[in-house]
Design a protein around this motif. Structure first.
Motif, mmCIF file in Angstrom:
data_model
loop_
_atom_site.group_PDB
_atom_site.id
_atom_site.type_symbol
_atom_site.label_atom_id
_atom_site.label_comp_id
_atom_site.label_asym_id
_atom_site.label_seq_id
_atom_site.Cartn_x
_atom_site.Cartn_y
_atom_site.Cartn_z
ATOM 1 N N ALA A 80 0.859 -1.189 0.000
ATOM 2 C CA ALA A 80 0.000 0.000 0.000
ATOM 3 C C ALA A 80 0.888 1.229 0.000
ATOM 4 C CB ALA A 80 -0.905 0.009 1.218
ATOM 5 N N PRO A 81 0.438 2.288 -0.694
ATOM 6 C CA PRO A 81 1.254 3.505 -0.689
ATOM 7 C C PRO A 81 1.337 4.054 0.726
ATOM 8 C CG PRO A 81 -0.877 3.912 -1.722
ATOM 9 C CD PRO A 81 -0.788 2.440 -1.413
ATOM 10 N N SER A 82 2.497 4.485 1.104
ATOM 11 C CA SER A 82 2.647 5.018 2.457
ATOM 12 C C SER A 82 2.466 6.521 2.425
ATOM 13 C CB SER A 82 4.010 4.653 3.042
ATOM 14 O OG SER A 82 5.030 5.265 2.298
ATOM 15 N N ALA A 83 1.597 6.977 3.263
ATOM 16 C CA ALA A 83 1.366 8.409 3.396
ATOM 17 C C ALA A 83 2.329 8.923 4.455
ATOM 18 C CB ALA A 83 -0.068 8.669 3.815
ATOM 19 N N SER A 84 2.670 10.179 4.355
ATOM 20 C CA SER A 84 3.555 10.712 5.378
ATOM 21 C C SER A 84 2.797 10.702 6.702
ATOM 22 C CB SER A 84 4.005 12.123 5.016
ATOM 23 O OG SER A 84 2.897 12.985 4.987
ATOM 24 N N PRO A 85 3.436 10.170 7.717
ATOM 25 C CA PRO A 85 2.728 10.063 9.002
ATOM 26 C C PRO A 85 2.456 11.449 9.573
ATOM 27 C CG PRO A 85 5.029 9.441 9.264
ATOM 28 C CD PRO A 85 4.804 9.697 7.804
ATOM 29 N N SER A 86 1.216 11.637 9.997
ATOM 30 C CA SER A 86 0.879 12.897 10.636
ATOM 31 C C SER A 86 1.114 12.729 12.134
ATOM 32 C CB SER A 86 -0.581 13.276 10.370
ATOM 33 O OG SER A 86 -1.419 12.281 10.875
ATOM 34 N N PRO A 87 1.472 13.797 12.790
ATOM 35 C CA PRO A 87 1.716 13.651 14.225
ATOM 36 C C PRO A 87 0.427 13.235 14.933
ATOM 37 C CG PRO A 87 1.788 15.968 13.558
ATOM 38 C CD PRO A 87 1.621 15.148 12.321
ATOM 39 N N ALA A 88 0.581 12.322 15.840
ATOM 40 C CA ALA A 88 -0.574 11.832 16.594
ATOM 41 C C ALA A 88 -1.061 12.926 17.534
ATOM 42 C CB ALA A 88 -0.186 10.603 17.383
ATOM 43 N N PRO A 89 -2.377 13.045 17.677
ATOM 44 C CA PRO A 89 -2.886 14.053 18.612
ATOM 45 C C PRO A 89 -2.408 13.735 20.034
ATOM 46 C CG PRO A 89 -4.689 12.775 17.625
ATOM 47 C CD PRO A 89 -3.416 12.271 17.052
ATOM 48 N N ARG A 90 -2.175 14.764 20.784
ATOM 49 C CA ARG A 90 -1.672 14.603 22.149
ATOM 50 C C ARG A 90 -2.773 14.922 23.148
ATOM 51 N NH1 ARG A 90 4.517 15.825 22.256
ATOM 52 N NH2 ARG A 90 4.624 13.886 22.245
ATOM 53 N N PRO A 91 -2.644 14.391 24.365
ATOM 54 C CA PRO A 91 -3.575 14.793 25.417
ATOM 55 C C PRO A 91 -3.477 16.300 25.657
ATOM 56 C CG PRO A 91 -2.314 12.873 26.073
ATOM 57 C CD PRO A 91 -1.698 13.376 24.800
ATOM 58 N N ARG A 92 -4.605 16.916 25.983
ATOM 59 C CA ARG A 92 -4.639 18.366 26.188
ATOM 60 C C ARG A 92 -5.251 18.678 27.548
ATOM 61 N NH1 ARG A 92 -8.620 22.230 23.606
ATOM 62 N NH2 ARG A 92 -7.997 24.170 24.587
ATOM 63 N N THR A 93 -4.546 19.464 28.340
ATOM 64 C CA THR A 93 -5.058 19.873 29.648
ATOM 65 C C THR A 93 -6.070 20.989 29.445
ATOM 66 O OG1 THR A 93 -2.994 19.273 30.735
ATOM 67 C CG2 THR A 93 -4.436 20.791 31.912
ATOM 68 N N LEU A 94 -7.295 20.753 29.913
ATOM 69 C CA LEU A 94 -8.368 21.742 29.776
ATOM 70 C C LEU A 94 -8.483 22.649 30.992
ATOM 71 C CD1 LEU A 94 -11.131 19.380 28.320
ATOM 72 C CD2 LEU A 94 -9.507 20.821 27.063
ATOM 73 N N ALA A 95 -8.150 22.106 32.179
ATOM 74 C CA ALA A 95 -8.274 22.861 33.425
ATOM 75 C C ALA A 95 -7.363 22.223 34.460
ATOM 76 C CB ALA A 95 -9.725 22.860 33.910
ATOM 77 N N GLY A 96 -7.045 22.983 35.480
ATOM 78 C CA GLY A 96 -6.203 22.441 36.539
ATOM 79 C C GLY A 96 -6.210 23.324 37.757
ATOM 80 N N GLY A 97 -5.671 22.782 38.833
ATOM 81 C CA GLY A 97 -5.596 23.537 40.076
ATOM 82 C C GLY A 97 -4.811 22.790 41.129
ATOM 83 N N ALA A 98 -4.492 23.493 42.212
ATOM 84 C CA ALA A 98 -3.751 22.918 43.335
ATOM 85 C C ALA A 98 -4.724 22.452 44.409
ATOM 86 C CB ALA A 98 -2.792 23.953 43.909
ATOM 87 N N LEU A 99 -4.428 21.299 44.997
ATOM 88 C CA LEU A 99 -5.247 20.779 46.091
ATOM 89 C C LEU A 99 -4.992 21.585 47.362
ATOM 90 C CD1 LEU A 99 -4.706 17.006 45.387
ATOM 91 C CD2 LEU A 99 -6.945 18.114 45.496
ATOM 92 N N ILE A 100 -6.060 21.882 48.090
ATOM 93 C CA ILE A 100 -5.951 22.508 49.411
ATOM 94 C C ILE A 100 -6.442 21.515 50.451
ATOM 95 C CG2 ILE A 100 -6.260 24.842 48.489
ATOM 96 C CD1 ILE A 100 -9.119 24.732 49.829
ATOM 97 N N SER A 101 -6.027 21.701 51.672
ATOM 98 C CA SER A 101 -6.418 20.803 52.763
ATOM 99 C C SER A 101 -7.797 21.157 53.279
ATOM 100 C CB SER A 101 -5.410 20.908 53.910
ATOM 101 O OG SER A 101 -4.134 20.520 53.474
#
Length: 186
Positions: free
Chosen positions: A59-80
């Motif tokens: 089969a003809p080989s297509a140039s590999p496209s970069p695989a999608p990466r995980p994306r951080t949508l939100a974040g925060g620091a834990l408080i006690s």
């Protein structure tokens, strides 16, 4: 007359002893105090992208496209809250479109029936964990895998993560937050 008292006091003493031993047994089961000295460390990597398969022979080989990466949508620091808690929380969209809540460098006390909750409630400081997530919606993402380390919790496919603004390490047995993080959108 003195004999009657001895006969009554022995069954009473046995009854009190049975009630006391039963109460201690139930108290130990309910509170599980030994967990305060037992740490469970879990180190999970962030789920990665599945490597693309090679095209069939000839089969003809297509140039590999970069695989999608995980994306951080939100974040925060834990408080006690009820127990000293530190670390960070991330809401991550994986390459396949699914979502995980990731706890990183978590350090909290162990306890009975700990869960990871995704909630729509604001994180309140200074309340010692009681009555901080009583109102609003939450999704239990499952039992806490370990009270130390980095770990992932998959969101059910039917959950819209944009509706939720915080994460709590929640003790379901006593309805108290050990610690929580506000999710700031990135």
């Amino acid at each position: 007359m003195g004999r009657g008292r001895k006969r009554l006091s022995r069954p009473l003493a046995i009854g009190v002893l049975v009630v006391a031993v039963t109460g201690i047994g139930l108290g130990l089961y309910w509170f599980q105090p030994w967990k305060l000295w037992q740490d469970e460390t879990v180190q999970e990597a962030l789920p990665s992208v599945v490597a693309p398969t090679a095209p069939p022979a000839g089969a003809p080989s297509a140039s590999p496209s970069p695989a999608p990466r995980p994306r951080t949508l939100a974040g925060g620091a834990l408080i006690s809250h009820e127990h000293a808690t530190s670390g960070s929380v991330k809401l991550v969209r994986l390459a396949d479109g699914s979502h995980v809540v990731r706890l990183e460098d978590l350090d909290t006390s162990n306890g009975p029936d700990l869960r990871v909750w995704l909630t729509d409630a604001p994180v309140k400081e200074g309340r010692a964990g009681w009555h901080v997530f009583d109102d609003g919606a939450y999704v239990s993402l499952g039992k806490l895998k370990g009270n130390k380390g980095s770990q992932n919790y998959a969101l059910p496919a039917d959950i819209d993560p944009s509706r939720y603004t915080s994460v709590s390490i929640w003790c379901d047995r006593f309805d108290v937050s050990f610690g929580a993080a506000e999710l700031a959108r990135t």
